[in-house]
Design a protein around this motif. Structure first.
Motif, mmCIF file in Angstrom:
data_model
loop_
_atom_site.group_PDB
_atom_site.id
_atom_site.type_symbol
_atom_site.label_atom_id
_atom_site.label_comp_id
_atom_site.label_asym_id
_atom_site.label_seq_id
_atom_site.Cartn_x
_atom_site.Cartn_y
_atom_site.Cartn_z
ATOM 1 N N GLU A 21 44.060 92.641 0.450
ATOM 2 C CA GLU A 21 45.447 92.649 0.912
ATOM 3 C C GLU A 21 46.258 91.577 0.169
ATOM 4 N N ARG A 34 39.631 100.785 -3.287
ATOM 5 C CA ARG A 34 38.840 99.651 -2.772
ATOM 6 C C ARG A 34 37.363 99.850 -3.071
ATOM 7 N N GLU A 39 32.381 98.230 1.104
ATOM 8 C CA GLU A 39 32.776 98.960 2.301
ATOM 9 C C GLU A 39 32.365 100.419 2.137
ATOM 10 N N ALA A 226 32.788 98.313 8.873
ATOM 11 C CA ALA A 226 33.008 96.909 8.471
ATOM 12 C C ALA A 226 34.176 96.291 9.236
ATOM 13 N N GLY A 227 35.241 97.062 9.424
ATOM 14 C CA GLY A 227 36.420 96.537 10.106
ATOM 15 C C GLY A 227 36.205 96.253 11.575
ATOM 16 N N ALA A 228 35.128 96.787 12.129
ATOM 17 C CA ALA A 228 34.870 96.583 13.560
ATOM 18 C C ALA A 228 34.268 95.218 13.835
ATOM 19 N N ARG A 229 33.585 94.646 12.863
ATOM 20 C CA ARG A 229 32.889 93.374 13.012
ATOM 21 C C ARG A 229 31.820 93.457 14.095
ATOM 22 N N TRP B 61 36.935 99.760 6.339
ATOM 23 C CA TRP B 61 37.469 98.611 5.606
ATOM 24 C C TRP B 61 37.427 97.355 6.469
ATOM 25 N N TYR B 62 37.081 96.243 5.848
ATOM 26 C CA TYR B 62 37.230 94.963 6.541
ATOM 27 C C TYR B 62 38.702 94.732 6.872
ATOM 28 N N GLY B 63 38.950 94.014 7.946
ATOM 29 C CA GLY B 63 40.313 93.584 8.238
ATOM 30 C C GLY B 63 40.754 92.544 7.216
ATOM 31 N N ARG B 254 39.607 94.812 12.370
ATOM 32 C CA ARG B 254 40.773 95.338 11.669
ATOM 33 C C ARG B 254 41.735 96.037 12.619
#
Lengths: 365, 365
Positions: A21, A34, A39, A226-229, B61-63, B254
Motif C-alpha cells: 500500500e 501482488r 499471499e 493472510a489478512g485475517a491474522r 491479502w495482508y492488511g 485487513r
C-alpha cells in the motif's frame, strides 16, 4: 520528561517490511500485481467466505478468547489435544510470544542469516542476542553449522523455517528429526511450518508435543487468509500454559476464527490451491529457463529466480514495480542475487512473465 | 530442560476474563443473552458490513501494515496528523505496547483498584510494580489520591479510564486537564477513552498530542466491532515512533481496517447507537428503582446496579447465568456489591429484567 524504557529506547528505528500500500502511494500506482508477500491469490475457501459473511453481523461480539471450537477442530486434524494448541494472530504473533516467554533479555537465539526476518525483529525487540548462520551455497539452512553453534552456545531458542522462506527449500523429515534430537536439551526449537501445507503430509515431521519443540502453522498461505491474522502453535501443554500468562487473550478477530474453522472443513479447496500452486511453480521454473536464469526448486507458494548479482536483482525488483508488478527479494547472501515471486493466478503469472521479459530485455546481462 | 525466562516463569497462572463461550460449555447452555462484556448488540454499521462483505474475497491479502487509509481518516476526525496515530488490535494491544515501551521491568504503574484489569495483566506480564488506589465511595476514580501517589512515586505510567469501567462514571474535562497538568513531568498518563463515543464530544478533552499523554480509542463499543479487534492511540509523534519499533506490524485484520474506515463514514448509525444506548441506560435505571436498588449514573454502554453486598451480587450473577443471561460484576470494593449490565436491545433488556426480577424474588434481601 517521559522516556521510553532504556531497552526499548536502544532499539534502532526499523520497518520490518514496506507494505505494498505504501509502495503504491510512493509510486502513484492505482493497481499492483501482488506477488511479493506470498499471499494466496486464490483467497479463502468458498466455505470460509460463506461462514464469515454469515457471521459478520455478529462482529459486535468479541471472539472466543480460548478459541474453543477452532482448537477442537485443530486437535482432530493433528491428532492431539486442544491443550497442545495456542492460537495467535498469525505466526508473527506466536513468534513474539515464544521469544518473550523463553528468551530472557540478553539470552541467545540462533537463526539463519536471511531467513524470515520477523524472528529477528522480535529478538531485537525483547533484547535477545542473535547469532546467524549462513545458508549453504545452494540456499538450504545449514543444519550442521546451526548444530555446531547450538552445541557451543546452548541458545535459549533456535529458529528454523521448513520449508524455508525465502529459499523455498525443504529439509526431509528424518534430517529435521535427527537435528532436533541432537540439539542441546536446554535449547527450544522454534519450527516455522508456515508453508507446510504445500508439502506432502507424509513428508512432514510427526507431532512431537515436547517442551523443547514449538511448531508453528498458519491460515495465511494455503488457506488464503493472510489478512485475517490467524495462526497457531503445536507444542507441549506446559508451553501453552506459559503463553496463557502473557498472550493477548482477546487479540484474535472473531471472524478469523470463524473462517479458519470453516476452512478446515474444505480439504477439496485446499487441495485445489496446492495443485494450482504447483502449476505456478512449474510456470516460473519454465520462465526462468526460457530467460537463461537458474531457479530453486521450491516446496512453497513462491520461487526464487537467479539474477546473477544482488545489484541486478535489486534493479529488477525496482523495474518490475515501475511496471506494476510487486515482488520481493532475499536480503542476504547467497540468496540476495535472486528475486522471489509468489504463486499467482494464471493472469498474474502472465503479467509477471511479460514484465520480467521486458525488464531483462532492457538490462545488460 | 527448556525453562521459560525467569520473569515469565514467576507470573502466576491467570485467565483475565472467562469468556461466554466457555461459560456456555460449562453450563451446557446453547444460547446466552450476552450482556457481560459491554459489546454492542447493534453490531457494525450497515456501511461497514457492506464494505467488509465486499472485501472478504481479498482476505488473502495482508492488511496494510501502516493502516494508511484508516489513519488518514482518523487524522481528519481528530484534527491531527496520521503521524499522531497508532492503530492496534484493540485497546488491549495498545495498552500492552504502552507498558512495554514506557515501563521498564521493576518500574512503577499507578491505577485504580478494580478498574479495567487488562492494564494490570500487562503490568504483571512486563514485570512492573503496580500501585492501586481505591475508588472514592461513589465509585469515581480518586484523582486526589492518584495525584498524591504519583507525586510521591513518580510512576512511569498512570492509568485512568474516563468514562470509567466498571463504574460508568465520567470525570469532567476541566478536572482531567487539571489532573494531567499536575502530574509529575516524568509520568505518562495512559487515558483509556474506550467509552468516549457515548459522551458529548464537547465534554471530552481537546487533543493534547504530548509525549506524556496517550489517549486510547476503540471501534469495539459505539462502532459495534469488538470482534474485529481494532483500536488506536492518539499521542505525540515521538511515541508513535517508539511503538513502531515493537508493534506487530502485520497484526491487524485487513477486514477490521476496512470496516473501521467505513464506520467512520456513518455518523448517523453511530448517533443512533448512542441514542439507543441512552434508552437502555434509562431502562436499567428504571428497573433498578422498581426493584429498590440504587444504580450509578453511567456515561457508557453499561450500568451498575447495587445488590447491597458483594456476596449477593456474586450470587445474582450466577443465578442470572443459570437463566441464560450473562452479565459481570466489579471485583473490588466499593463497587463489588454491584452487578454490571451492558446496554442491550429492547428484547435483551426485557430478558434481563425478567430474569433479574425472578432472581431477586427468590433471594432474601
Amino acid at each position: 520528561m517521559v522516556r521510553p524504557a532504556p531497552a526499548i529506547d536502544a532499539i534502532p528505528a526499523t520497518t520490518p517490511f514496506v507494505g505494498p500500500e505504501q509502495l503504491m502511494r510512493e509510486c502513484g500506482l492505482r493497481e499492483l500485481v501482488r506477488l511479493g508477500a506470498n499471499e494466496s491469490p486464490f483467497g479463502p475457501s468458498p466455505k470460509a467466505l460463506t461462514a464469515m459473511r454469515d457471521e459478520l453481523p455478529r462482529l459486535g461480539w468479541y471472539g472466543d478468547p480460548e478459541s474453543l471450537d477452532l482448537r477442537d477442530a485443530l486437535a482432530r486434524k493433528h491428532a492431539c489435544e486442544p491443550a497442545h494448541i495456542l492460537v495467535g494472530s498469525g505466526i508473527d504473533d506466536v513468534m513474539g510470544l515464544a521469544v518473550r516467554a523463553f528468551v530472557q533479555p540478553g539470552g541467545s537465539i540462533v537463526t539463519t542469516r536471511g531467513t524470515y526476518p520477523t524472528l529477528n525483529y522480535h529478538a531485537i525487540g525483547f533484547g535477545a542476542r542473535l547469532t546467524a548462520v549462513d545458508y549453504t551455497p545452494d540456499g538450504t539452512p545449514d543444519l550442521e553449522a546451526l548444530l555446531g553453534i547450538a552445541r557451543r552456545e546452548h541458545p535459549s531458542l533456535l529458529y528454523l523455517a521448513n520449508p524455508d522462506n525465502p529459499s523455498g527449500r525443504f529439509i526431509a523429515r528424518d534430517d529435521v528429526t535427527a537435528f532436533y534430537r541432537a540439539l542441546p536439551h536446554d535449547t527450544l526449537l522454534l519450527l516455522d511450518e508456515a508453508y507446510a501445507d504445500f508439502v506432502d503430509p507424509g513428508e512432514l515431521l510427526t507431532p512431537h508435543l515436547e517442551e523443547r519443540l514449538i511448531r508453528m502453522r498458519t491460515f495465511s498461505k494455503a488457506y488464503g487468509m493472510a489478512g485475517a491474522r490467524i495462526g497457531y502453535a503445536l507444542t507441549a501443554e506446559r508451553n501453552v500454559q506459559v503463553f496463557q500468562k502473557i498472550r493477548l487473550h482477546y487479540g484474535i478477530n472473531r471472524n478469523a476464527q470463524v473462517g479458519a474453522l470453516a476452512s478446515l472443513g474444505d480439504d477439496e479447496f485446499r487441495d485445489r490451491v496446492v495443485a494450482e500452486t504447483a502449476r505456478a511453480r512449474a510456470a516460473y521454473y519454465a520462465l526462468a529457463a526460457e530467460l537463461g536464469c537458474a531457479s530453486i526448486e521450491s516446496f512453497t507458494n513462491f520461487v526464487c529466480i537467479d539474477m546473477h548479482t544482488a545489484e541486478r536483482a535489486t534493479r529488477v525488483v525496482g523495474e518490475l514495480l515501475r511496471r506494476g508488478v510487486w515482488i520481493r527479494k532475499p536480503g542476504a547472501p547467497p540468496l540476495d542475487r535472486f528475486i522471489r515471486v509468489s504463486a499467482g493466478t494464471e493472469p498474474m503469472r502472465r503479467a509477471f512473465a511479460e514484465a520480467l521479459r521486458g525488464v531483462l530485455a532492457e538490462m545488460p546481462a
